[in-house]
Design an enzyme around this catalytic site. Structure first.
Site, mmCIF file in Angstrom:
data_model
loop_
_atom_site.group_PDB
_atom_site.id
_atom_site.type_symbol
_atom_site.label_atom_id
_atom_site.label_comp_id
_atom_site.label_asym_id
_atom_site.label_seq_id
_atom_site.Cartn_x
_atom_site.Cartn_y
_atom_site.Cartn_z
ATOM 1 N N GLU A 1 -91.661 35.204 13.987
ATOM 2 C CA GLU A 1 -92.187 36.506 13.547
ATOM 3 C C GLU A 1 -91.606 37.696 14.302
ATOM 4 O OE1 GLU A 1 -96.283 35.523 14.101
ATOM 5 O OE2 GLU A 1 -96.543 34.865 12.024
ATOM 6 N N LYS B 1 -89.471 33.809 18.417
ATOM 7 C CA LYS B 1 -90.841 33.584 18.882
ATOM 8 C C LYS B 1 -91.177 32.089 18.981
ATOM 9 C CE LYS B 1 -95.473 35.224 17.702
ATOM 10 N NZ LYS B 1 -96.228 35.983 16.696
ATOM 11 N N GLN B 2 -90.746 31.352 17.969
ATOM 12 C CA GLN B 2 -91.155 29.943 17.895
ATOM 13 C C GLN B 2 -90.165 29.164 17.042
ATOM 14 O OE1 GLN B 2 -94.463 31.855 15.672
ATOM 15 N NE2 GLN B 2 -94.806 29.805 14.878
HETATM 16 O O1 IFM Z 1 -99.727 31.034 12.214
HETATM 17 C C1 IFM Z 1 -99.479 31.497 13.489
HETATM 18 C C2 IFM Z 1 -98.070 32.049 13.532
HETATM 19 O O2 IFM Z 1 -97.128 31.044 13.257
HETATM 20 C C3 IFM Z 1 -97.773 32.650 14.880
HETATM 21 N N1 IFM Z 1 -98.733 33.672 15.174
HETATM 22 C C4 IFM Z 1 -100.103 33.170 15.192
HETATM 23 C C5 IFM Z 1 -100.475 32.556 13.857
HETATM 24 C C6 IFM Z 1 -101.899 31.995 13.902
HETATM 25 O O3 IFM Z 1 -101.992 30.982 14.848
#
Ligand code: IFM
Length: 763
Positions: free
Chosen positions: A484, A589-590
């Site tokens: 994100e 981010k991930q």
């Molecule tokens: O769904 C996640 C997202 O992938 C990263 N931000 C937090 C959200 C809720 O846990």
């Protein structure tokens, strides 16, 4: 003296050893007790100035500014306050001589022990346990003893139902009171009753309680704003132990029409049953759950306890009896993300339920099915066709992502784009439907519900893509992928590939239905008005979706233009600074590309997965709790073991160590599921290959054995893995029942009554 005899072995316990008021909210989350129907944060029964008590009923939402709607904080039934010889026992005031709270995950109990000395030198000992019943979902119980150690005098025990509670608003200082009082009643020998109604959604919540003491007492009732309290008074004698029991029951108008009748009837039944029976049945319900869900790690007590913590909270969070609710991102443990539901459920938590409690998995998917019309409406609003599941979902299934939020770090208002752009959720739900079906063979679900979800989501993608003349391919513009940090990007590979998969799967299921289930196919086709022309279009789109890939390097580009982004050092940058610059950098981010390679593992060769893992690992900040688990699993898959154990422990301990600094507002439920997946899909290497279970284990050196069970097509398979062997056993002894498993390039047929020991080498 009393509670300690109740507790399980050490590797089942999470303990708070000392009282630190500033940590109250953190422990409230860790110590939340729930049963999927209701969750109660682990607040102190005596109350505190720093706590944030919360009682949340799954599905009980109420509209709120900015966030559309939120899980509404319901009356607090926890409190039991004591006035000992005219001195109110308050931990923050006197001297704490001894203190311990313990979460017993095996039995589903939270216990508290303290010895407290007040200003007059009076020492009181308090011990109790509490439970939120796993079998009787409308019941909770507190039971304990109080001992005046060095004094005699009048004792007052107060047990309240407190509706004067709030949700934290957009800013912490703004509190929102969702419930207004509709009724309270002193039922004398039958306890007290409180009923409140949520302001805008109009849901009634009834709560009843009865306080019992082991000695005769005088009874009275106190009424305060939105609060009713039962008060029992007696003369206490030095050194004597006085036992108390608080029975609590609750219903909402989501469950029954006559809330009061059911709440009171339940209370009478449970009081008659008595606390011993309630405790016994609760503990045995937990025993049953653990029989299916426990994962045993031999040789690593910290890992064992930490992993169980994740499994415990997963078990607590699902309600297999209510298919109109799902598990919020913070479960029933706090108000973070307002009780909204994300892809966290389908992609991170659902696998745990598919393999340990398929009925719960089905209920979670049915929540999406029940909201299919709302998903159609979401698509229509955004100008698309088919079903667009919302990025954030609550009770109605309409989009509930806030459009903007205040950034507490900078004070600025931040525009939130995820609700308008994070569309991969649509394919994630479809993926979950297929996963459930492939692992359970639940044909009835597929025909009645699952197929419709798969087709309507495919239809969404077909309307979401656009043809790019220059690329001679279909593209998906302006999205946010799992990473994100980068918004408004074109052709995020995760989104595009999952969209392609979604459409292709729908086509596969259409063929299957046409061949094997003509009636269902005819009905479905008619219901969703699907023409042959539309199906042909889907084929063209699926075959021509743009997938940014560099043949030479074997790298998938996370989105168009990613490879050209800055490679800068962010080690000294604080989170405010990072927020500003990160979009122009390669930092993510991930797990995003790596997430795709995990979910659609069969579509990529080993070398491609390896190259991409190495490349993206370098740029992954793991700022989201959804990330370390995926890197642990894929680290094992590509043979990059260096950080696997650390990433696994990180994901199991995200909340235990308050890794993200926000455990106080609820548990990281996706990470709970992620941790389980590292154990099963990572260390045991479980995958589905051509419709068959397969295992490819790798264990950390200090682990002697990993043991667990998985449900597969109605069978329960016991799996025990060591560094040398995989041992498989079916729970049934019926030799006609078999499960085929692929291990070390061979298919093994495990028959009921036989144990299959297969030699492997995991290091
Ligand atoms: O769904 C996640 C997202 O992938 C990263 N931000 C937090 C959200 C809720 O846990």
């Amino acid at each position: 003296m009393y509670i300690d005899t109740l507790l399980s072995e050490a590797d089942w316990l999470i303990t708070e050893e000392d009282y630190h008021p500033e940590k109250n909210q953190f422990y409230e989350t860790l110590f939340t007790l729930a049963n999927g129907y209701v969750g109660a944060r682990g607040s102190l029964e005596q109350g505190s100035q720093t706590g944030s008590p919360g009682t949340y009923f799954a599905g009980v939402y109420d509209p709120t500014p900015v966030f559309f709607t939120e899980l509404a904080n319901a009356p607090n039934w926890l409190n039991v306050k004591i006035v000992a010889n005219n001195e109110s026992i308050e931990l923050e005031k006197g001297r704490i001589l001894e203190y311990k709270r313990t979460l017993d995950m095996k039995k589903g109990l939270l216990t508290q022990i303290f010895r407290w000395e007040g200003a007059k030198g009076q020492i009181t000992r308090f011990e109790d346990y509490r439970l939120v019943h796993l079998n009787y979902k409308h019941v909770a119980l507190l039971k304990g003893v109080i001992v005046p150690e060095n004094y005699d005098g009048p004792f007052v025990v107060k047990s309240g139902l407190n509706g004067y509670v709030f949700n934290t608003g957009v800013i912490e200082q703004l509190l929102i009171k969702h419930f207004k009082l509709t009724e309270y009643e002193d039922r004398e020998a039958e306890g007290i009753y409180l009923e409140m109604k949520s302001r805008l959604s109009g849901i009634s919540v009834g709560e009843a309680s009865k306080l019992k003491l082991s000695v005769p007492s005088e009874r009275s009732v106190e009424i305060d704003v939105d609060k009713i309290t039962e008060v029992l008074t007696f003369e206490a004698k030095k050194g004597q132990a006085y036992e108390f029991e608080k029975y609590v029951t609750f219903y909402t108008s989501r469950d029954v029409e006559d809330v009061k009748f059911h709440t009171l009837k339940e209370l009478n039944t449970r009081v008659d049953q008595g606390s011993e029976v309630l405790l016994r049945e609760h503990v045995s319900a937990w025993e049953q759950k653990w029989l299916d869900a426990d994962v045993k790690i031999h040789g690593d007590e910290v890992a064992q306890r930490s992993l169980r913590f994740n499994i415990f909270h997963l078990i607590q969070s699902a309600n297999e009896d209510d298919d109109r609710v799902s598990i919020p991102a913070k479960a029933l443990h706090g108000e973070g993300y307002r009780g909204h539901i994300f892809w966290d459920t389908e992609i991170f938590m659902l696998p745990f339920f598919i393999y340990t409690n398929p009925r719960a998995a089905r209920s979670l998917l049915m929540y999406r099915y029940h909201n299919l019309d709302a998903a159609r409406e979401n698509a229509r609003i955004q100008g698309y066709k088919g079903a667009q599941f919302p990025w954030e979902s609550a009770d109605t299934g309409l989009e509930t992502t806030p459009k903007e939020l205040g950034n507490p770090l900078t004070g600025e208002t931040v525009r939130i784009w995820t609700g308008e752009e994070e569309h991969h959720i649509v394919a994630d739900v479809a993926y979950a439907v297929d996963h459930y079906y492939v692992a359970t063979g639940d044909e009835q679900f597929l025909l009645k519900y699952g197929a419709e979800i798969l087709l309507e989501t495919a239809r969404f993608w077909a309307s979401r893509v656009q043809y790019d003349d220059r690329k001679k391919a279909y593209v998906i513009k302006k999205v946010i992928g799992p990473d994100e940090f980068h918004e408004h990007v074109d052709n995020n590979i995760y989104t595009n590939y999952m969209a392609k998969w979604n459409i292709s799967k729908a086509l596969e299921y259409i063929d299957r239905l046409k061949q094997k289930h003509t009636d269902s196919w005819d009905k479905l086709k008619k219901k969703i008005v699907l023409s042959s022309r539309e199906i042909r279009e889907w084929k063209t789109i699926a075959n021509n979706l743009y997938l940014p890939y560099d043949e030479k390097t074997k790298l998938y580009e996370e989105f168009e233009g990613y490879f050209k982004l800055k490679e800068i050092d962010i080690s000294g940058v604080d989170s405010t600074g990072l927020e500003k610059i990160v979009k122009d950098t390669k930092w993510i981010k991930q797990a995003d590309v790596v997430m795709l390679h995990y979910l659609l593992g069969d579509y990529f060769d080993q070398e491609t997965k390896k190259v991409n893992f190495h490349y993206y690992k370098r740029w992954t900040t793991h700022s989201s709790s959804l990330s370390p688990s995926i890197y642990a699993i894929m680290g094992i898959e590509v043979g990059n073991y260096r950080d696997v154990y650390q990433d696994f422990m990180r994901s199991t301990r995200i909340d235990l160590d308050d890794e993200q600094g926000n455990t106080s507002i609820g548990i990281h439920a996706a990470s709970l599921g992620g941790a389980w997946q590292v154990a099963i899909n990572g260390f045991a290497g479980m995958r589905i290959k051509n419709g068959m279970l397969s295992f490819k284990p790798w264990l950390p050196e200090k682990w002697g054995k990993l043991e667990f069970k998985v449900k597969w097509w109605g069978e329960t398979l016991n799996v025990a893995i060591t560094h040398e062997t995989v041992e498989l056993k079916l729970e049934t002894t019926d030799p006609t029942r078999t499960v085929e498993v692929n291990i070390a390039q061979r298919v093994w047929r495990v028959k009921g009554g036989e144990t299959c020991v297969i030699s492997v080498c995991s290091q």
